[in-house]
Scaffold this motif. Structure first.
Motif, mmCIF file in Angstrom:
data_model
loop_
_atom_site.group_PDB
_atom_site.id
_atom_site.type_symbol
_atom_site.label_atom_id
_atom_site.label_comp_id
_atom_site.label_asym_id
_atom_site.label_seq_id
_atom_site.Cartn_x
_atom_site.Cartn_y
_atom_site.Cartn_z
ATOM 1 N N ARG A 27 21.791 10.731 64.263
ATOM 2 C CA ARG A 27 21.637 9.315 63.897
ATOM 3 C C ARG A 27 22.499 8.944 62.699
ATOM 4 N NH1 ARG A 27 19.155 11.159 68.179
ATOM 5 N NH2 ARG A 27 17.709 9.664 69.116
ATOM 6 N N GLU A 31 30.609 5.950 64.295
ATOM 7 C CA GLU A 31 31.522 5.916 65.445
ATOM 8 C C GLU A 31 32.803 5.190 65.060
ATOM 9 O OE1 GLU A 31 30.956 7.544 68.035
ATOM 10 O OE2 GLU A 31 28.792 7.896 68.085
ATOM 11 N N GLN A 34 34.952 3.317 67.664
ATOM 12 C CA GLN A 34 34.481 2.068 68.231
ATOM 13 C C GLN A 34 34.602 0.888 67.273
ATOM 14 O OE1 GLN A 34 30.739 2.184 70.329
ATOM 15 N NE2 GLN A 34 30.945 4.348 70.831
ATOM 16 N N ASP A 140 28.231 -6.527 63.477
ATOM 17 C CA ASP A 140 27.856 -5.757 64.669
ATOM 18 C C ASP A 140 27.757 -6.670 65.878
ATOM 19 O OD1 ASP A 140 25.974 -4.392 66.621
ATOM 20 O OD2 ASP A 140 26.163 -2.813 65.117
ATOM 21 N N PRO A 146 29.461 -0.755 66.496
ATOM 22 C CA PRO A 146 28.347 -0.196 65.691
ATOM 23 C C PRO A 146 28.570 -0.284 64.187
ATOM 24 C CG PRO A 146 29.675 1.573 66.603
ATOM 25 C CD PRO A 146 30.230 0.303 67.183
ATOM 26 N N TRP A 147 28.581 -1.497 63.637
ATOM 27 C CA TRP A 147 28.750 -1.689 62.206
ATOM 28 C C TRP A 147 27.464 -1.401 61.431
ATOM 29 C CZ3 TRP A 147 33.085 -1.859 59.661
ATOM 30 C CH2 TRP A 147 34.250 -2.333 60.254
ATOM 31 N N PRO A 149 24.914 0.962 61.539
ATOM 32 C CA PRO A 149 24.755 2.305 60.965
ATOM 33 C C PRO A 149 25.895 2.695 60.040
ATOM 34 C CG PRO A 149 25.317 2.431 63.309
ATOM 35 C CD PRO A 149 25.027 0.999 63.015
ATOM 36 N N ARG A 205 15.717 -1.085 71.628
ATOM 37 C CA ARG A 205 16.658 -1.513 70.604
ATOM 38 C C ARG A 205 16.046 -1.399 69.214
ATOM 39 N NH1 ARG A 205 18.252 -7.199 69.154
ATOM 40 N NH2 ARG A 205 20.184 -7.042 67.999
ATOM 41 N N SER A 209 17.636 0.998 66.248
ATOM 42 C CA SER A 209 18.071 0.420 64.984
ATOM 43 C C SER A 209 17.332 1.056 63.809
ATOM 44 C CB SER A 209 17.851 -1.095 64.985
ATOM 45 O OG SER A 209 18.600 -1.706 66.003
ATOM 46 N N SER A 212 18.776 4.626 63.210
ATOM 47 C CA SER A 212 20.125 4.671 62.650
ATOM 48 C C SER A 212 20.174 4.197 61.208
ATOM 49 C CB SER A 212 21.081 3.832 63.496
ATOM 50 O OG SER A 212 20.733 2.462 63.432
#
Length: 734
Positions: A27, A31, A34, A140, A146-147, A149, A205, A209, A212
């Motif tokens: 977690r 990334e 991405q 995000d 994935p902003w 995390p 979801r 969230s 993370s």
């Protein structure tokens, strides 16, 4: 030392992940691939370049230094101050103090009051945390990347770095206060933030969230003592911070390796076979249990035994007797194992012998060990993930960027927020505008990046309107220039400008190419179809025969990594190229072939059926016997990849229903219409909070686009006769 409530809270997150045979440390992953902004380092690895606004960095530094100053003032020098001389608290400050007091009853009330009410203390740090979380959340959603995390990992890095830079004055006490106050405030604020932003979200979801954002924040982030990652697991200070004894942790790991994770409950009995193990195990149990008792009964007097191993050993050996207030507390909580055991030892004789060894059965020690071991893995993984964020030491202007600017002491002994950087460095602003860096700044209304670089999760919408313009200009004979200059081109540009997040990469007489998140592109495609139909309808309003359909082809796809270039030429002006595999497939998907159209009509006429979809796929056999899928797109096509992204992005934000209609449900419709698939596969999407017709997607079959076979869906027009017929049958909402 860490609060015992933390262990049960933390284990409630670890256990489901471990039961799924997954690793909690995953977690912490950032990334990078991405995210739209990244750079290649000298080691050939990919990093996220970033700069921190000096004002924001000063806010973090000053808040932490103020906490250290107040700790020395109230808990070391023992200063007393009248309540009316302390800064007034608002509702949020009161809530912060109440939460921290519930977790740490031994900390000075004046310390918590002063720091939480100080505008440059808890309030400033809270503003930074909530601002960065909000920026990450919005980015995000905007980038479908994935902003959240990634930004959370960066925030923890900034806080950890500033805590490690505090002075070593009374480090044992100040580190203890920092751990519980900053760590407690962070957890409290994060839970409130997630509750606010995940209200109404689907469970999957919400859990993702939480995991993370909550799991990377271990207590080690908030400790002033920061050993190297390779030393964390065996460092005595870290072990003791979890209430454990450094001598028994390696033995517990050894025993668990022998009995296995499923049987680790037997570790306590095995550990008790060793005389030293029994003593240390009893001390660990008593320490954790007394803190729990102090929290539950709001009796901070027990904390002097919790934080002092020598006094705790004397209490357990009967060499010292707790004060009257503590004795009354024990009697009032006699049902608590540690209270009952201590009362029995004080009474002595048979009662003491009958008290037994509750530390062999109470799992509080085992829980602390479990959480400690997982926290170590999390901390190592998060520190590794922090390296993905690469701070640009020099701004692109060539001037050194602002380093950490710790608040300076004033005559009063407190740090000041004054600094030498009044305005943001122009090099920072330029780098942000050019899309070279992520800029961490106090203004939460600004995006993390300028949007010049592209996100991997952006899609491509290709629109082909040459046949449409041919039909349209037939109604504008002699006035085509005026139509293009006054209506068509200004209308298209204004339509794009109205849609934030949708980018126009090219526009010509043959069509246009749009880029952006799939949800926005779907919405844009439907709106564009309506606007073009309105222009055609207005142009032909004076004629008796009005067109029944619009000759417009659209295809939406998503996939592949985006490459981008923009140059300014003296003669050609600004030229931009944004390319990914999605562009190739979307462009191939707007194919309008007269030959295929004739083939479709011929087969429909032979079967005496009407065409349901405007996106037609005919399958013919080649000479080799292999089937070949021929496409004629006169509607709005969407690839399966784009459809999956659409449903992912709208999870929790829309009602999404899959319909599989067989012949019995379709009744006599199969005798009048040619179905692309049987059963007929439909996807009905109704966005929450949008006053619009539901989006209806129909599966039309397989087609070859840019060398790849992909499944195609059609975004159905609400005016399509087949759609109206389905509504008449009650299969679609009216």
């Amino acid at each position: 030392m860490i609060s015992p409530d933390y262990f049960s809270f933390r284990w409630s997150w670890y256990r489901p992940i471990l039961n799924r045979m997954e690793q909690p440390s995953d977690r912490c992953r950032v990334e990078v691939r991405q995210l739209p902004i990244r750079m290649i380092g000298q080691d050939a690895a990919e990093y996220i370049p970033y700069l921190v606004h000096p004002a924001l960095q000063r806010s973090i530094s000053t808040a932490l230094h103020r906490l250290q100053d107040y700790t020395l003032r109230y808990m070391v020098r023992g200063e007393k101050i009248s309540a009316h001389k302390l800064p007034p608290m608002d509702q949020k400050a009161r809530e912060m103090v109440a939460y921290l007091r519930s977790q740490c009853p031994h900390l000075s009330r004046d310390l918590l009051h002063h720091w939480c009410a100080d505008p440059d203390g808890a309030t400033a740090l809270l503003r930074v945390c909530e601002g960065l979380w909000e920026q990450g959340w919005r980015q995000d959603q905007a980038d479908a990347a994935p902003w959240v995390p990634a930004v959370n990992v960066l925030l923890l890095k900034l806080i950890r770095t500033e805590i490690a830079a505090l002075s070593d004055e009374n480090i044992e006490l100040t580190s203890h206060v920092t751990l519980h106050v900053i760590g407690g405030l962070y957890t409290w604020a994060l839970q409130a933030f997630l509750k606010r932003y995940l209200e109404g979200a689907v469970e999957v979801r919400r859990v993702a969230s939480y995991e993370s954002m909550m799991l990377p924040a271990t207590p080690m982030v908030f400790m002033q003592y920061q050993p190297d990652s390779s030393l964390l697991a065996d460092d005595s200070r870290i072990v003791r911070a979890y209430g454990l004894e450094p001598e028994i942790v390696p033995r517990m790991r050894e025993l668990r390796a022998k009995v296995g994770m499923r049987n680790e409950g037997g570790i306590l009995q095995l550990l008790a076979r060793d005389k030293l193990g029994t003593h240390l195990q009893r001390r660990t149990w008593a320490r954790l249990s007394l803190w729990k008792l102090a929290m539950d009964s709001d009796q901070g007097g027990w904390m002097r035994y919790v934080l002092n191993a020598k006094q705790l050993d004397q209490l357990l050996a009967g060499q010292t007797r707790p004060g009257e207030a503590l004795l009354e507390n024990l009697k009032a909580n006699a049902d608590v194992p540690v209270a009952g055991w201590l009362l029995a030892q004080i009474q002595g004789g048979r009662a003491a012998n009958a008290a037994g060894e509750p530390w062999l059965h109470d799992n509080i020690t085992l829980m602390a060990f479990r959480v400690f071991d997982e926290d170590i893995k999390i901390e190592v993984a998060r520190r590794q993930a922090e390296r993905a964020w690469l701070e640009r030491k020099d701004s692109p202007s060539g001037k050194p960027s602002a380093g950490r600017t710790a608040g300076m002491r004033k005559a009063s002994g407190l740090r000041s927020v004054a600094g030498g950087h009044q305005d943001i460095d122009q090099g920072m602003e330029k780098a942000w505008q050019e899309g070279e860096v992520v800029l961490i700044q106090p203004d939460v209304s600004r995006a993390l990046h300028s949007g010049k670089k592209l996100s991997l999760r952006h899609g491509s919408l290709s629109v082909e309107w040459s046949d449409y313009l041919t039909a349209l200009l037939a109604w504008h004979t002699g006035d085509t220039d005026a139509f293009f200059s006054r209506t068509f081109l200004p209308g298209i540009l204004a339509w794009v400008a109205e849609r934030e997040g949708v980018l126009l990469d090219s526009c010509s007489a043959s069509g246009c190419l749009l880029r952006g998140p799939v949800v926005l592109l779907t919405e844009a495609g439907i709106a564009l179809r309506e606007r073009l139909w309105q222009w055609l309808s207005d142009a032909s309003a004076h004629l008796d025969a009005r067109p029944e359909s619009i000759a417009l082809s659209m295809c939406l796809d998503m996939g592949g990594e985006w490459s981008y270039s923009e140059i300014t030429d003296v003669h050609a002006g600004v030229q931009r190229i944004a390319f990914s595999q999605a562009v190739a497939r979307a462009t191939a998907g707007v194919c309008r072939s007269s030959a295929v159209e004739q083939l479709v009509r011929a087969r429909n006429a032979k079967l005496e059926l009407k065409q349901v979809a405007s996106v037609g796929i005919e399958t013919v056999k080649a000479a080799s016997g292999q089937p070949v899928h021929l496409l004629h797109n006169a509607g709005f096509a969407m690839t399966a990849a784009a459809m999956f992204e659409l449903t992912r992005a709208l999870a929790g934000k829309a009602s999404i229903r899959e319909l599989h209609l067989d012949k019995q449900q379709l009744k006599g419709m199969v005798n009048a219409w040619r179905m692309p698939t049987m059963p007929l596969e439909l996807l009905l999407v109704q966005r929450h909070g949008h006053d619009e017709e539901p989006w209806l997607l129909m599966k039309v079959g397989m087609a070859s686009l840019a060398g790849a076979d992909v499944e195609l869906f059609e975004v159905m027009d609400v005016h399509n006769p087949a759609v109206q017929h389905l509504r008449g049958l009650g299969l679609l909402p009216a």
